[in-house]
Write a protein that holds these residues in place. Structure first.
Motif, mmCIF file in Angstrom:
data_model
loop_
_atom_site.group_PDB
_atom_site.id
_atom_site.type_symbol
_atom_site.label_atom_id
_atom_site.label_comp_id
_atom_site.label_asym_id
_atom_site.label_seq_id
_atom_site.Cartn_x
_atom_site.Cartn_y
_atom_site.Cartn_z
ATOM 1 N N ALA A 96 -41.129 -19.052 4.693
ATOM 2 C CA ALA A 96 -41.760 -20.044 5.569
ATOM 3 C C ALA A 96 -42.284 -19.439 6.873
ATOM 4 C CB ALA A 96 -40.776 -21.167 5.892
ATOM 5 N N TYR A 97 -42.069 -18.139 7.074
ATOM 6 C CA TYR A 97 -42.515 -17.437 8.296
ATOM 7 C C TYR A 97 -41.876 -18.027 9.557
ATOM 8 C CZ TYR A 97 -46.008 -14.916 5.566
ATOM 9 O OH TYR A 97 -46.628 -14.108 4.652
ATOM 10 N N TYR A 98 -40.576 -18.226 9.489
ATOM 11 C CA TYR A 98 -39.854 -18.710 10.667
ATOM 12 C C TYR A 98 -39.991 -17.747 11.846
ATOM 13 C CZ TYR A 98 -37.399 -22.009 7.581
ATOM 14 O OH TYR A 98 -37.093 -23.003 6.695
ATOM 15 N N THR B 29 -48.386 -26.957 2.872
ATOM 16 C CA THR B 29 -47.608 -28.023 3.525
ATOM 17 C C THR B 29 -46.111 -27.830 3.325
ATOM 18 O OG1 THR B 29 -47.875 -29.422 1.555
ATOM 19 C CG2 THR B 29 -49.452 -29.746 3.358
ATOM 20 N N SER B 30 -45.720 -27.257 2.192
ATOM 21 C CA SER B 30 -44.284 -27.030 1.947
ATOM 22 C C SER B 30 -43.714 -26.053 2.966
ATOM 23 C CB SER B 30 -44.074 -26.479 0.532
ATOM 24 O OG SER B 30 -44.531 -27.381 -0.443
ATOM 25 N N GLN B 31 -44.460 -25.000 3.280
ATOM 26 C CA GLN B 31 -44.009 -24.033 4.279
ATOM 27 C C GLN B 31 -44.012 -24.644 5.679
ATOM 28 O OE1 GLN B 31 -46.992 -21.209 2.828
ATOM 29 N NE2 GLN B 31 -45.386 -19.682 2.599
ATOM 30 N N MET B 32 -45.028 -25.432 5.978
ATOM 31 C CA MET B 32 -45.096 -26.077 7.290
ATOM 32 C C MET B 32 -43.932 -27.042 7.487
ATOM 33 S SD MET B 32 -49.142 -26.916 7.679
ATOM 34 C CE MET B 32 -50.334 -25.781 6.976
ATOM 35 N N LEU B 33 -43.599 -27.777 6.446
ATOM 36 C CA LEU B 33 -42.489 -28.714 6.527
ATOM 37 C C LEU B 33 -41.186 -27.977 6.801
ATOM 38 C CD1 LEU B 33 -41.330 -31.563 6.265
ATOM 39 C CD2 LEU B 33 -41.318 -31.258 3.773
ATOM 40 N N CYS B 34 -41.009 -26.815 6.193
ATOM 41 C CA CYS B 34 -39.794 -26.021 6.412
ATOM 42 C C CYS B 34 -39.643 -25.617 7.877
ATOM 43 C CB CYS B 34 -39.810 -24.774 5.534
ATOM 44 S SG CYS B 34 -39.442 -25.052 3.800
#
Length: 253
Positions: free
Chosen positions: A55-57, A107-112
């Motif tokens: 997710a690129y935190y 969107t899945s990564q953004m939500l994370c």
């Protein structure tokens, strides 16, 4: 076991090189040897997956810790949002906005990362533009229904934390240079209609970039997006007054 696997790989490589010299590319392994080689590469891929920051935190981790508050609005998105902040930094700085776009994200990564890159920053507003890379299948196939569910979840998280969400159309695109097997024009139009309907039903401010930037093919003209997907400076010039009009309904700039 490790030595055995390495031996099998070494033998296979030698056999392959020998076969290439003789124009014969066939390699024969026993069923047990094949399973061991397959397991080796499967385990390696699993280890690589665990080491990746999916997710690129970390992308904005340091910047978030040193960010000066209060923040008026966070712009959540992909490379289009990231490019916006890079090409027109003054638009963000002078208005008290923060860009949190990451190239290629779905969107899945953004939500994370929504908690760390939006909620924890405590902005008054979040401007969400997401869905392009879902349609491009950057992280695999996902239906329009589930793309919208991810967007809904971001809006609900924002509201719970007293952050006003603003939803935006994703930008038109006739094709994706990195995945030409997909014809995105109609898919984007459909998703934008779904986002608009959801925004209207839930009294969420809706920003329409699409109608101001689409050409006759359902893409963007090269004058505002050389590659047909990512706006240039002229493209962002079109977008800025559109989104500012929506933002000014909620806060003073």
């Amino acid at each position: 076991m490790r030595k055995l696997i390495l031996s099998i790989i070494l033998i296979s490589t030698v056999m392959l090189l020998h076969a290439q010299k003789n124009n014969d590319l066939s390699i024969t392994l026993s069923a047990d040897q094949y399973k061991q080689v397959e397991k080796h590469f499967s385990d390696k891929e699993r280890q690589n997956s665990k080491s990746r920051d999916w997710a690129y935190y970390k992308r904005y981790e340091a910047a978030n810790e040193t960010l000066k508050k209060p923040i008026k609005a966070v712009f959540m998105g992909n490379s289009i949002t990231e490019g916006w902040a890079n090409q027109h930094p003054q638009f963000f700085i002078s208005n008290g906005f923060v860009g949190r776009g990451i190239s290629g994200q779905t969107t899945s990564q953004m939500l994370c990362r929504f908690q760390s890159d939006v909620i924890d920053l405590k902005p008054q507003l979040v401007v969400i533009m997401a869905g392009t890379n879902d349609i491009a299948r950057n992280t695999g196939y996902i239906s329009h229904k589930h793309i919208l569910q991810n967007i809904k979840s971001m809006c609900e998280l924002a509201k719970i934390n007293k952050i006003t969400p603003i939803l935006c159309t994703i930008l038109p695109a006739y094709e994706f240079g990195w995945n030409k097997d997909i014809s995105p024009a109609e898919e984007i139009k459909l998703l934008n209609d779904m986002i608009k309907q959801y925004a209207n039903q839930n009294k969420i401010s809706f920003v329409d970039y699409y109608s101001q930037m689409v050409d006759e093919r359902g893409g963007m003209p090269s004058e505002i997006a050389e590659d047909g997907v990512h706006p240039n400076s002229k493209g962002y010039d079109i977008m800025e007054p559109i989104v500012l009009k929506a933002i000014k309904k909620f806060i003073k700039l």
